[in-house]
Design a protein around this motif. Structure first.
Motif, mmCIF file in Angstrom:
data_model
loop_
_atom_site.group_PDB
_atom_site.id
_atom_site.type_symbol
_atom_site.label_atom_id
_atom_site.label_comp_id
_atom_site.label_asym_id
_atom_site.label_seq_id
_atom_site.Cartn_x
_atom_site.Cartn_y
_atom_site.Cartn_z
ATOM 1 N N GLN A 1 -0.594 -8.963 12.609
ATOM 2 C CA GLN A 1 -1.037 -10.354 12.602
ATOM 3 C C GLN A 1 -2.545 -10.500 12.737
ATOM 4 N N GLN A 2 -3.214 -9.402 13.093
ATOM 5 C CA GLN A 2 -4.668 -9.447 13.184
ATOM 6 C C GLN A 2 -5.251 -8.051 13.031
ATOM 7 N N ILE A 3 -6.498 -8.006 12.688
ATOM 8 C CA ILE A 3 -7.223 -6.755 12.512
ATOM 9 C C ILE A 3 -7.719 -6.303 13.882
ATOM 10 N N ILE A 4 -7.538 -5.023 14.191
ATOM 11 C CA ILE A 4 -7.973 -4.474 15.481
ATOM 12 C C ILE A 4 -9.480 -4.299 15.526
ATOM 13 N N GLY A 5 -10.044 -3.848 14.432
ATOM 14 C CA GLY A 5 -11.479 -3.584 14.353
ATOM 15 C C GLY A 5 -11.776 -2.892 13.040
ATOM 16 N N ASN A 6 -12.895 -2.191 12.991
ATOM 17 C CA ASN A 6 -13.311 -1.469 11.799
ATOM 18 C C ASN A 6 -13.837 -0.120 12.253
ATOM 19 N N ILE A 7 -13.581 0.937 11.491
ATOM 20 C CA ILE A 7 -13.978 2.275 11.940
ATOM 21 C C ILE A 7 -15.491 2.428 12.070
ATOM 22 N N GLU B 1 -3.752 1.694 1.108
ATOM 23 C CA GLU B 1 -4.542 1.420 -0.090
ATOM 24 C C GLU B 1 -4.157 0.062 -0.650
ATOM 25 N N ILE B 2 -5.180 -0.754 -0.946
ATOM 26 C CA ILE B 2 -4.948 -2.080 -1.514
ATOM 27 C C ILE B 2 -5.901 -2.321 -2.680
ATOM 28 N N GLU B 3 -5.538 -3.266 -3.528
ATOM 29 C CA GLU B 3 -6.409 -3.686 -4.630
ATOM 30 C C GLU B 3 -7.368 -4.755 -4.093
ATOM 31 N N TRP B 4 -8.477 -4.979 -4.789
ATOM 32 C CA TRP B 4 -9.476 -5.957 -4.327
ATOM 33 C C TRP B 4 -8.867 -7.339 -4.139
ATOM 34 N N PHE B 5 -7.936 -7.740 -5.011
ATOM 35 C CA PHE B 5 -7.372 -9.091 -4.947
ATOM 36 C C PHE B 5 -6.358 -9.236 -3.813
ATOM 37 N N GLU B 6 -5.947 -8.137 -3.198
ATOM 38 C CA GLU B 6 -5.023 -8.204 -2.067
ATOM 39 C C GLU B 6 -5.748 -8.423 -0.742
ATOM 40 N N THR B 7 -7.075 -8.342 -0.745
ATOM 41 C CA THR B 7 -7.834 -8.492 0.504
ATOM 42 C C THR B 7 -7.739 -9.900 1.084
ATOM 43 N N THR B 8 -7.467 -10.890 0.240
ATOM 44 C CA THR B 8 -7.416 -12.275 0.714
ATOM 45 C C THR B 8 -5.990 -12.789 0.900
ATOM 46 N N LYS B 9 -5.003 -11.966 0.608
ATOM 47 C CA LYS B 9 -3.611 -12.394 0.777
ATOM 48 C C LYS B 9 -3.257 -12.419 2.253
ATOM 49 N N ARG B 10 -2.681 -13.519 2.693
ATOM 50 C CA ARG B 10 -2.326 -13.661 4.111
ATOM 51 C C ARG B 10 -0.992 -13.011 4.436
ATOM 52 N N GLU C 1 -6.165 -19.104 9.048
ATOM 53 C CA GLU C 1 -6.783 -19.288 7.724
ATOM 54 C C GLU C 1 -8.068 -18.484 7.636
ATOM 55 N N GLY C 2 -8.366 -17.997 6.455
ATOM 56 C CA GLY C 2 -9.635 -17.339 6.217
ATOM 57 C C GLY C 2 -9.689 -15.874 6.616
ATOM 58 N N GLN C 3 -8.635 -15.332 7.230
ATOM 59 C CA GLN C 3 -8.627 -13.907 7.558
ATOM 60 C C GLN C 3 -8.495 -13.116 6.278
ATOM 61 N N ARG C 4 -9.248 -12.031 6.180
ATOM 62 C CA ARG C 4 -9.124 -11.172 5.016
ATOM 63 C C ARG C 4 -9.398 -9.736 5.415
ATOM 64 N N LEU C 5 -8.924 -8.836 4.598
ATOM 65 C CA LEU C 5 -9.083 -7.415 4.869
ATOM 66 C C LEU C 5 -10.390 -6.909 4.269
ATOM 67 N N ASP D 1 -1.774 6.189 20.417
ATOM 68 C CA ASP D 1 -2.421 7.376 20.997
ATOM 69 C C ASP D 1 -2.658 8.489 19.982
ATOM 70 N N LYS D 2 -1.886 8.483 18.880
ATOM 71 C CA LYS D 2 -1.959 9.588 17.926
ATOM 72 C C LYS D 2 -2.446 9.183 16.537
ATOM 73 N N LYS D 3 -2.239 7.935 16.172
ATOM 74 C CA LYS D 3 -2.408 7.530 14.783
ATOM 75 C C LYS D 3 -3.178 6.221 14.661
ATOM 76 N N VAL D 4 -3.858 6.084 13.521
ATOM 77 C CA VAL D 4 -4.546 4.849 13.195
ATOM 78 C C VAL D 4 -4.302 4.558 11.714
ATOM 79 N N VAL D 5 -4.065 3.274 11.376
ATOM 80 C CA VAL D 5 -3.892 2.861 9.982
ATOM 81 C C VAL D 5 -5.150 2.116 9.566
ATOM 82 N N VAL D 6 -5.781 2.630 8.484
ATOM 83 C CA VAL D 6 -7.073 2.125 8.021
ATOM 84 C C VAL D 6 -6.948 1.625 6.580
ATOM 85 N N VAL D 7 -7.607 0.513 6.282
ATOM 86 C CA VAL D 7 -7.599 -0.084 4.945
ATOM 87 C C VAL D 7 -8.579 0.650 4.028
#
Length: 167
Positions: A4-10, A24-33, A52-56, A66-72
């Motif tokens: 539901q929200q972004i944790i941060g950025n590496i 992995e996402i396409e450029w047009f998927e960055t604005t999909k809620r 509103e307005g959140q984007r990747l 503790d072991k894993k991180v998922v990154v865009v």
């Protein structure tokens, strides 16, 4: 996994010692809620941004334990790339592309947009020097100008006034 929200950025959030799983996402998927995707390791991710307005963005962290991180990771795509010769040319190109309601990206002093042959040909015919390149489209130009405000105080008029005062 529901995100539901972004944790941060590496770039600002340390992930040393964690296994990195890439979404992995396409450029047009960055604005999909709302979207469902799978990471490279097969983890199912459901993104449901409430605000509103959140984007990747590139390198955003969606999940961490503790072991894993998922990154865009935003996949590269075919794009039209132009390097304007002046501020006036930059403003004119941005205005013309924006007037056609097409997505526009500004990166490394260049104007970029997803590749479309008709637009490529139009830019060439208009005297510009577009190039077709494979790039990551990362910095979407977000306009806060009301569409079709073509009156005397238009965005184009303001850009022309700024550009002509700097020449």
């Amino acid at each position: 996994m529901i995100i539901q929200q972004i944790i941060g950025n590496i770039k600002t959030h340390p992930i040393v010692g964690l296994d990195v799983d890439v979404l992995e996402i396409e450029w047009f998927e960055t604005t999909k809620r709302i979207q469902r995707k799978r990471t490279n390791s097969g983890m199912e991710i459901a993104i449901k941004f409430i605000q509103e307005g959140q984007r990747l963005h590139q390198d955003d962290i969606l999940y961490q334990d503790d072991k894993k991180v998922v990154v865009v990771h935003i996949k590269p795509c075919e794009a039209i790339v132009m390097t304007p010769a002046s501020l006036l040319e930059m403003g004119t190109i941005c205005y013309e592309i924006g007037n056609k309601h097409l997505p526009l990206f500004i990166q490394n002093d260049q104007i970029m947009m997803p590749f479309e042959m008709p637009m490529f040909r139009w830019l060439e015919a208009s005297g510009y020097s577009p190039e077709k390149k494979e790039v990551q489209l990362l910095h979407l130009l977000k306009s806060n100008v009301t569409p079709h405000g073509h009156g005397g105080g238009s965005l184009f008029t303001k850009i022309l006034n700024i550009a002509s005062s700097n020449d």
